[in-house]
Write a protein that holds these residues in place. Structure first.
Motif, PDB file in Angstrom:
ATOM      1  N   ALA A 123       0.821  -1.204  -0.056  1.00  9.98           N
ATOM      2  CA  ALA A 123       0.065   0.017   0.069  1.00  9.98           C
ATOM      3  C   ALA A 123       0.905   1.219   0.026  1.00  9.98           C
ATOM      4  CB  ALA A 123      -0.818   0.093   1.109  1.00  9.98           C
ATOM      5  N   MET A 124       0.424   2.262  -0.678  1.00 12.97           N
ATOM      6  CA  MET A 124       1.042   3.576  -0.824  1.00 12.97           C
ATOM      7  C   MET A 124       0.198   4.646  -0.538  1.00 12.97           C
ATOM      8  SD  MET A 124       2.078   4.374  -4.657  1.00 12.97           S
ATOM      9  CE  MET A 124       1.594   5.899  -4.644  1.00 12.97           C
ATOM     10  N   ALA A 125       0.505   5.629  -0.156  1.00 15.09           N
ATOM     11  CA  ALA A 125      -0.256   6.811   0.042  1.00 15.09           C
ATOM     12  C   ALA A 125       0.324   8.317  -0.111  1.00 15.09           C
ATOM     13  CB  ALA A 125      -1.225   6.967   1.244  1.00 15.09           C
ATOM     14  N   GLY A 126      -0.071   9.317  -0.678  1.00 17.72           N
ATOM     15  CA  GLY A 126       0.604  10.486  -0.954  1.00 17.72           C
ATOM     16  C   GLY A 126      -0.529  11.703  -0.745  1.00 17.72           C
ATOM     17  N   ILE A 127      -1.110  11.431   0.472  1.00 15.76           N
ATOM     18  CA  ILE A 127      -2.178  12.352   0.837  1.00 15.76           C
ATOM     19  C   ILE A 127      -1.824  13.083   2.193  1.00 15.76           C
ATOM     20  CG2 ILE A 127      -3.880  10.986  -0.487  1.00 15.76           C
ATOM     21  CD1 ILE A 127      -4.656   9.572   2.009  1.00 15.76           C
ATOM     22  N   GLY A 128      -2.806  13.849   2.463  1.00 12.54           N
ATOM     23  CA  GLY A 128      -2.444  14.452   3.672  1.00 12.54           C
ATOM     24  C   GLY A 128      -2.618  13.606   5.083  1.00 12.54           C
ATOM     25  N   HIS A 129      -3.255  12.569   5.006  1.00  8.79           N
ATOM     26  CA  HIS A 129      -3.410  11.904   6.299  1.00  8.79           C
ATOM     27  C   HIS A 129      -3.402  10.217   5.863  1.00  8.79           C
ATOM     28  CE1 HIS A 129      -3.958  10.500  10.269  1.00  8.79           C
ATOM     29  NE2 HIS A 129      -5.171  10.588  10.380  1.00  8.79           N
ATOM     30  N   PRO A 130      -1.963   9.847   5.471  1.00  6.72           N
ATOM     31  CA  PRO A 130      -2.078   8.481   4.824  1.00  6.72           C
ATOM     32  C   PRO A 130      -2.510   7.535   5.869  1.00  6.72           C
ATOM     33  CG  PRO A 130       0.096   9.449   5.246  1.00  6.72           C
ATOM     34  CD  PRO A 130      -0.839  10.618   5.498  1.00  6.72           C
ATOM     35  N   ALA A 131      -2.390   7.630   7.355  1.00  7.32           N
ATOM     36  CA  ALA A 131      -2.645   6.604   8.165  1.00  7.32           C
ATOM     37  C   ALA A 131      -4.048   6.235   7.843  1.00  7.32           C
ATOM     38  CB  ALA A 131      -2.436   6.959   9.476  1.00  7.32           C
ATOM     39  N   ARG A 132      -5.011   6.963   7.647  1.00 10.38           N
ATOM     40  CA  ARG A 132      -6.358   6.641   7.693  1.00 10.38           C
ATOM     41  C   ARG A 132      -6.733   5.620   6.464  1.00 10.38           C
ATOM     42  NH1 ARG A 132      -8.611  11.708   7.406  1.00 10.38           N
ATOM     43  NH2 ARG A 132      -9.099  11.915   9.266  1.00 10.38           N
ATOM     44  N   PHE A 133      -5.926   5.893   5.295  1.00 11.34           N
ATOM     45  CA  PHE A 133      -5.861   5.012   4.271  1.00 11.34           C
ATOM     46  C   PHE A 133      -5.525   3.740   4.527  1.00 11.34           C
ATOM     47  CE2 PHE A 133      -3.971   3.128   0.293  1.00 11.34           C
ATOM     48  CZ  PHE A 133      -4.932   3.105  -0.299  1.00 11.34           C
ATOM     49  N   PHE A 134      -4.429   3.485   5.255  1.00  9.74           N
ATOM     50  CA  PHE A 134      -3.848   2.320   5.705  1.00  9.74           C
ATOM     51  C   PHE A 134      -4.835   1.508   6.681  1.00  9.74           C
ATOM     52  CE2 PHE A 134       0.397   4.529   4.632  1.00  9.74           C
ATOM     53  CZ  PHE A 134       0.404   4.193   3.295  1.00  9.74           C
ATOM     54  N   ALA A 135      -5.146   2.371   7.625  1.00 13.14           N
ATOM     55  CA  ALA A 135      -6.301   1.716   8.513  1.00 13.14           C
ATOM     56  C   ALA A 135      -7.420   1.109   7.749  1.00 13.14           C
ATOM     57  CB  ALA A 135      -6.630   2.754   9.409  1.00 13.14           C
ATOM     58  N   MET A 136      -7.964   2.038   6.972  1.00 15.01           N
ATOM     59  CA  MET A 136      -9.159   1.491   5.948  1.00 15.01           C
ATOM     60  C   MET A 136      -8.764  -0.085   5.319  1.00 15.01           C
ATOM     61  SD  MET A 136     -11.144   3.407   3.096  1.00 15.01           S
ATOM     62  CE  MET A 136     -11.174   4.704   4.114  1.00 15.01           C
ATOM     63  N   ILE A 137      -7.677  -0.186   4.967  1.00 12.53           N
ATOM     64  CA  ILE A 137      -7.246  -1.308   3.934  1.00 12.53           C
ATOM     65  C   ILE A 137      -7.010  -2.576   5.344  1.00 12.53           C
ATOM     66  CG2 ILE A 137      -5.349  -2.487   3.237  1.00 12.53           C
ATOM     67  CD1 ILE A 137      -4.319   0.105   1.684  1.00 12.53           C
ATOM     68  N   ARG A 138      -6.467  -2.179   6.339  1.00 17.80           N
ATOM     69  CA  ARG A 138      -6.505  -3.240   7.449  1.00 17.80           C
ATOM     70  C   ARG A 138      -7.725  -3.411   7.900  1.00 17.80           C
ATOM     71  NH1 ARG A 138      -2.191  -0.032   8.807  1.00 17.80           N
ATOM     72  NH2 ARG A 138      -3.365   0.826  10.603  1.00 17.80           N
ATOM     73  N   ALA A 139      -8.680  -2.712   8.115  1.00 24.46           N
ATOM     74  CA  ALA A 139     -10.013  -2.870   8.467  1.00 24.46           C
ATOM     75  C   ALA A 139     -10.864  -3.867   7.502  1.00 24.46           C
ATOM     76  CB  ALA A 139     -10.615  -1.641   8.724  1.00 24.46           C
ATOM     77  N   SER A 140     -10.469  -3.783   6.237  1.00 22.00           N
ATOM     78  CA  SER A 140     -11.180  -4.537   5.349  1.00 22.00           C
ATOM     79  C   SER A 140     -10.507  -6.117   5.569  1.00 22.00           C
ATOM     80  CB  SER A 140     -10.965  -4.077   3.953  1.00 22.00           C
ATOM     81  OG  SER A 140      -9.732  -4.264   3.652  1.00 22.00           O
ATOM     82  N   GLY A 141      -9.610  -6.486   6.380  1.00 21.59           N
ATOM     83  CA  GLY A 141      -9.036  -7.527   6.496  1.00 21.59           C
ATOM     84  C   GLY A 141      -7.721  -8.093   5.831  1.00 21.59           C
ATOM     85  N   VAL A 142      -7.425  -7.044   4.968  1.00 20.71           N
ATOM     86  CA  VAL A 142      -5.998  -7.200   4.205  1.00 20.71           C
ATOM     87  C   VAL A 142      -4.908  -6.572   5.160  1.00 20.71           C
ATOM     88  CG1 VAL A 142      -4.814  -6.697   2.105  1.00 20.71           C
ATOM     89  CG2 VAL A 142      -7.447  -7.270   2.203  1.00 20.71           C
ATOM     90  N   ILE A 143      -3.846  -7.157   5.096  1.00 23.98           N
ATOM     91  CA  ILE A 143      -2.716  -6.594   5.947  1.00 23.98           C
ATOM     92  C   ILE A 143      -1.545  -6.481   4.820  1.00 23.98           C
ATOM     93  CG2 ILE A 143      -1.145  -6.952   7.815  1.00 23.98           C
ATOM     94  CD1 ILE A 143      -3.872  -6.770   8.738  1.00 23.98           C
ATOM     95  N   PRO A 144      -1.206  -5.354   4.590  1.00 22.69           N
ATOM     96  CA  PRO A 144      -0.294  -4.963   3.530  1.00 22.69           C
ATOM     97  C   PRO A 144       1.203  -5.331   4.032  1.00 22.69           C
ATOM     98  CG  PRO A 144      -1.510  -2.966   3.747  1.00 22.69           C
ATOM     99  CD  PRO A 144      -2.123  -3.905   5.060  1.00 22.69           C
ATOM    100  N   MET A 145       1.837  -5.734   2.995  1.00 27.61           N
ATOM    101  CA  MET A 145       3.260  -6.313   3.207  1.00 27.61           C
ATOM    102  C   MET A 145       3.951  -5.014   3.860  1.00 27.61           C
ATOM    103  SD  MET A 145       3.889  -8.825   0.149  1.00 27.61           S
ATOM    104  CE  MET A 145       5.538  -9.409   0.826  1.00 27.61           C
ATOM    105  N   ARG A 146       4.104  -3.878   3.038  1.00 29.13           N
ATOM    106  CA  ARG A 146       4.437  -2.605   3.392  1.00 29.13           C
ATOM    107  C   ARG A 146       3.455  -1.474   3.174  1.00 29.13           C
ATOM    108  NH1 ARG A 146       9.508  -1.122   0.005  1.00 29.13           N
ATOM    109  NH2 ARG A 146       8.230  -2.368  -1.567  1.00 29.13           N
ATOM    110  N   GLU A 147       3.791  -0.389   4.112  1.00 26.84           N
ATOM    111  CA  GLU A 147       2.918   0.795   3.784  1.00 26.84           C
ATOM    112  C   GLU A 147       3.819   2.022   3.559  1.00 26.84           C
ATOM    113  OE1 GLU A 147       0.813   0.862   7.441  1.00 26.84           O
ATOM    114  OE2 GLU A 147      -0.743  -0.676   7.016  1.00 26.84           O
ATOM    115  N   ILE A 148       3.647   2.681   2.544  1.00 29.10           N
ATOM    116  CA  ILE A 148       4.755   3.438   1.979  1.00 29.10           C
ATOM    117  C   ILE A 148       4.094   5.069   1.948  1.00 29.10           C
ATOM    118  CG2 ILE A 148       6.291   4.022   0.233  1.00 29.10           C
ATOM    119  CD1 ILE A 148       6.065   1.040  -0.510  1.00 29.10           C
ATOM    120  N   VAL A 149       4.529   5.901   2.781  1.00 29.34           N
ATOM    121  CA  VAL A 149       4.213   7.117   2.641  1.00 29.34           C
ATOM    122  C   VAL A 149       4.909   8.307   1.601  1.00 29.34           C
ATOM    123  CG1 VAL A 149       3.598   8.988   4.064  1.00 29.34           C
ATOM    124  CG2 VAL A 149       3.279   6.770   5.148  1.00 29.34           C
TER     125      VAL A 149
END
Length: 332
Positions: free
Chosen positions: A233-259
Motif C-alpha cells: 500500500a502507498m499513499a501521498g495524501i494529507g493523512h495517509p494513516a487513515r487510508f492504511f487503517a481502512m485497508i487493514r479494517a477490510s481484513g487485508v494486511i499490507p506487506m508494506r505501507e509506504i508514505v
C-alpha cells in the motif's frame, strides 16, 4: 517533528509563536478588509458553496465535495466545481478541464473530481476567474468551491468546514506554531461543520468513509481487496494513516505501507520498484489520477465515498436547494 508540535505534545511551538501572531494578524486584517469593502468581493448570479477547512492537510474535504456534487446531480441540478488547482502548473489560467488535462496542469484533486463526476471543473488561483469561465462555458445552477474558505475575494452563499475528528485542531495555534489557518471561532459563522471520523460535538455532522472495490489503473477491472493479496500500500495524501487503517479494517494486511508527500509527483521507475511482479500496488484514487499514463497491470487504487446520516444529509442539502431557487429567474 511538525506533527508533535502541532499536536501539542511538544513545547517547541513556543519558539514559533511570534511568526504565528504575525500570520494571525495578517489573516484577520485580510478578512476585515473584505468585510469593510476595501477589497472587492466577486459575486455571481448563482449560489456558491465553499467547502474548506481551518487546518492544513488531510481532513477529507475532497470526498465531501464529491458527495455534495453527486447528491445535487441526483436531484437534477446542474453543478460546476472550481478549485485553486494546488500543485498544478498550467501555462494559462483559468483552466477548464477536459479529457486532455493532466494533473501536472490542474492538480490532482480537481482532476479526481472531474474524472469521477464529469461535471464542469475549472481551476485558477483567483477562483472568481474560474467561476466566470464556467459560466461562459456552461449553464449551471450551483457552483461548489473545493477549498477556498479563506479566499474571501470569492463571494459565497454557504460555507461548510470539514474537520478531522481524530486530530481536530491540534494545539489551536495559527501556522506555523500550529495547524490553524483561522481560529476555531470561525466555526460560529459557517453553515455546517462536518467531522470526519472521531467524536462529534453538539451541532456537528458526522461523516465517515466507505471504501469501494479496488480498481485496476490500466484495465478498469474491479476486484475485491481480498483478491489482491499480497499487496503493498502507498499513499501521498494529507493523512495517509487513515487510508492504511481502512485497508487493514477490510481484513487485508499490507506487506508494506509506504508514505509519500501530499501532492507528490510520481515517476514510473520509483513506483515500479515498490513491488515485485507477483505483488499488487494499492494506492489512493488521488494518487491514481497521476499514475494512469504509466501504470503497470498490477497497480490498483481504492476509491472511497463520504457517508453522512440521512437526516443530516437532508439538513445539509435543503439550504443549498433553497439558495438555488432564490437565484432562479422564475422565483423572482
Amino acid at each position: 517533528m511538525i506533527a508533535r508540535i502541532w499536536s501539542g505534545s511538544s513545547l517547541l511551538y513556543l519558539l514559533l509563536l511570534p511568526i504565528s501572531w504575525l500570520y494571525g494578524f495578517i489573516t484577520v486584517l485580510i478578512r476585515y478588509s473584505y468585510r469593510r469593502g476595501w477589497q472587492e468581493v466577486h459575486r455571481f448570479p448563482l449560489p456558491i458553496v465553499v467547502i474548506g477547512n481551518l487546518t492544513v492537510g488531510g481532513n477529507g474535504k475532497t470526498p465531501v465535495v464529491l458527495w455534495l456534487v453527486t447528491q445535487l446531480q441526483e436531484r437534477g441540478w446542474r453543478v460546476g466545481v472550481v478549485s485553486r488547482g494546488y500543485g498544478g502548473r498550467s501555462v494559462h489560467y483559468p483552466l477548464l478541464l477536459d479529457v486532455n488535462t493532466t494533473s501536472d496542469q490542474c492538480g490532482d484533486e480537481p482532476l479526481l473530481i472531474w474524472q469521477r463526476t464529469r461535471v464542469p471543473v475549472a481551476v485558477a488561483p483567483r477562483r472568481a476567474t474560474a467561476v466566470a469561465l464556467l459560466l461562459r462555458s456552461h449553464s449551471l445552477d450551483v457552483i461548489v468551491a473545493d477549498d477556498g474558505l479563506q479566499h474571501y475575494a470569492l463571494g459565497r452563499d454557504i460555507e461548510w468546514v470539514v474537520v478531522d475528528g481524530e486530530r481536530r485542531f491540534g494545539n489551536g495555534w495559527w501556522l506555523p506554531a500550529g495547524p490553524m489557518r483561522e481560529r476555531t471561532s470561525r466555526l460560529k459563522q459557517v453553515h455546517a461543520v462536518i467531522v470526519n471520523g472521531g467524536k462529534t460535538h453538539h451541532g456537528e455532522v458526522s461523516m465517515w468513509f466507505k471504501s469501494g472495490t479496488a480498481v485496476n489503473l490500466l484495465s478498469g477491472e474491479f476486484r475485491a481487496l481480498s483478491k489482491l493479496i499480497p499487496v503493498v500500500a502507498m499513499a501521498g495524501i494529507g493523512h495517509p494513516a487513515r487510508f492504511f487503517a481502512m485497508i487493514r479494517a477490510s481484513g487485508v494486511i499490507p506487506m508494506r505501507e509506504i508514505v509519500f508527500n501530499d501532492h507528490q509527483v510520481y515517476r514510473q521507475q520509483v513506483l515500479s520498484a515498490l513491488v515485485t511482479p507477483d505483488q499488487h500496488l494499492l494506492m489512493t484514487e488521488k494518487d491514481a489520477v497521476k499514475c494512469r499514463s504509466f501504470a503497470y497491470a498490477n497497480w490498483w487504487y481504492l476509491p472511497v465515498d463520504a457517508q453522512v446520516p440521512a437526516t443530516a444529509a437532508q439538513d445539509l442539502l435543503i439550504p443549498i436547494e433553497q439558495a438555488i431557487r432564490r437565484y432562479m429567474p422564475s422565483c423572482g
